[in-house]
Design a protein around this motif. Sequence first.
Motif, PDB file in Angstrom:
ATOM      1  N   ALA B  29       5.836 -44.002  18.678  1.00  0.00           N
ATOM      2  CA  ALA B  29       4.623 -44.783  18.944  1.00  0.00           C
ATOM      3  C   ALA B  29       3.391 -44.044  18.427  1.00  0.00           C
ATOM      4  N   ARG B  30       3.381 -42.723  18.629  1.00  0.00           N
ATOM      5  CA  ARG B  30       2.251 -41.910  18.138  1.00  0.00           C
ATOM      6  C   ARG B  30       2.154 -41.985  16.623  1.00  0.00           C
ATOM      7  N   TYR B  31       3.298 -41.841  15.941  1.00  0.00           N
ATOM      8  CA  TYR B  31       3.295 -41.936  14.473  1.00  0.00           C
ATOM      9  C   TYR B  31       2.853 -43.338  14.028  1.00  0.00           C
ATOM     10  N   GLY B  32       3.255 -44.347  14.802  1.00  0.00           N
ATOM     11  CA  GLY B  32       2.880 -45.723  14.458  1.00  0.00           C
ATOM     12  C   GLY B  32       1.384 -45.909  14.487  1.00  0.00           C
ATOM     13  N   ASN B  33       0.747 -45.373  15.525  1.00  0.00           N
ATOM     14  CA  ASN B  33      -0.712 -45.492  15.611  1.00  0.00           C
ATOM     15  C   ASN B  33      -1.397 -44.698  14.508  1.00  0.00           C
ATOM     16  N   GLU B  34      -0.819 -43.532  14.194  1.00  0.00           N
ATOM     17  CA  GLU B  34      -1.397 -42.742  13.102  1.00  0.00           C
ATOM     18  C   GLU B  34      -1.277 -43.505  11.782  1.00  0.00           C
TER      19      GLU B  34
END
Lengths: 213, 345
Positions: B29-34
């Motif tokens: 999810a963190r990579y997705g937002n990045e």
Amino acid sequence: MNRREIREEVFTRLNVELSSPVYWTADDVNESINDGYEEISDASEWYERNAVIPLLSNRTYYDLRSTLNDGFLSPRRCFNNQTNRWLSAVHLRELDMHTYRRWEILTVTEPEKRFMRGLWWFGVFPKKGADAGTLKFYYSAIPPALLQDTDSPGFQNESHYGLVEYALFDLLIQDGEVAKAMTHFKQYQEYEAALALDINRRIQGDKVNRLKG
Amino acid sequence: MKTQGELIDNVLKRLSDTAEQVWTRPEIARYGNEGLRRLSSDTLCVWDTLFLEDSATTGNYTCDAELQYMDGGDVICAQFSYTAPSDADYLDPGQLDLGPTNHTHLWETAYLTETYFRAVYQLPEDLAELERATWDYKRIEALRSSELESADSRYQINNGEVLGYLRDKDGWRSFRKWRVPAAAADSFTITGYLGLIRTPTDVSAETVLGSWGVCRRLPTMHPTRSAQGFGFPRRPFKDIRNTKVEHSRHATELENDDSVFEIPERYVKYVRNFVLFRCYERNGLGQDLQLSSFFKQRYDEGVLRIKARMKALNAYRRNIVGETQQSDGRPPRARLPWQYGRVVD
């Protein structure tokens, strides 16, 4: 080739028993085929559509995400159904500097020019003063997914093998077979480039370019 | 893939790690937002508008940290740091000069004997690039402070129509109007100040379509700061004697598995490529730098495609020699349909 034939080709090349595949299911392959179908359509923009956009009162910008659908890729042409004229493309600077400075408030007539803001806001100038009339908007889009086994990709048959290569790449990379997957991706890219070239050269053979064309 | 949850499921399947042995859902999810943030800042594809209203500045907090102490129902007005023009001389070094504010609630404006207008604004953090600014529907010029120092040395205090703006000396996200507004922008008189617009006649004299529910669309108004193109108008602005900023911004961050991507579904696959690039790149089990580089390359190809699409309309455009010179123009006259007076086969 339809989806069933493409899937069978993929299974054959993976050396998988067609009647009872074990490691990869038919759904896995179908998903990879559709992923490839979307990818090749996105790269080549072969799928051309048109839609009617109702003109709204005092509206300069139309959201193409909701006015068309998620498949919209890029604009082509636009026709005003009231004046029977094509809307000409214009840059915002031209409107700011070469028309009336407060061009955004004008509702004097039918839309004559068009422009884009960002990736999906479609602007017209001048805007309409009432909810009346329509524009015919031509655009490229992502085609609907292949949902049935009898569904076929919309482009020419020789490029269907591109979907086979993409599905092989997609399945093998999920299996960690990187070297094999990359080989198939390279072959897929050749199909993709050939299709894009065909799209861009549709009249190349017959077209005579001349000044004042 | 329309939601964050669908993206994560898809990525885990592609990583052959649906049991989350190596990569976890919060990490993806963190990579997705990045990836989403990178995609929107690399391509400037999310266009939006906002108003920096020319009005008597109402300020009710002095630094961002105070915002967390606002209660539900509190009206957040603006940040301020001093109350009279003479106080500006006593600002601490480095303190942002937002101009004087002499009242803390909107209703107080009716009782003011002296009205101060703000020249400097803080632009939102998600703003990626400022494309165009207008005042009273007219484009205003982007200026450097060095230009104004010689043209109007008292540009920080002279009041008048807003003709341009500066962004080069008051702070990274500052926007200084030149000149300082002399009068308030036109505004609507709305009954009440909380909740949704219930009475469209406060805002528009046009015929209301439908007879029940809430207001969905206001004529003449483009939805500002709306993430999905749906929802309700919350704060109507008028353009007359008002400053509007057209800009590209970062796509709205995803908060949970049900959050819907603001970008069209097709482009979520570009974000997926970015996520795979990050997953394969990170140290430890599952690291594969060759695959990481491959997916980064595919993400970059996607960025180029979006940029090409945003320029696509320019390919159909006729260029004019000398078009950057401003000329007096007049509104186009209505034209008859092209076949008028002709026999059409």
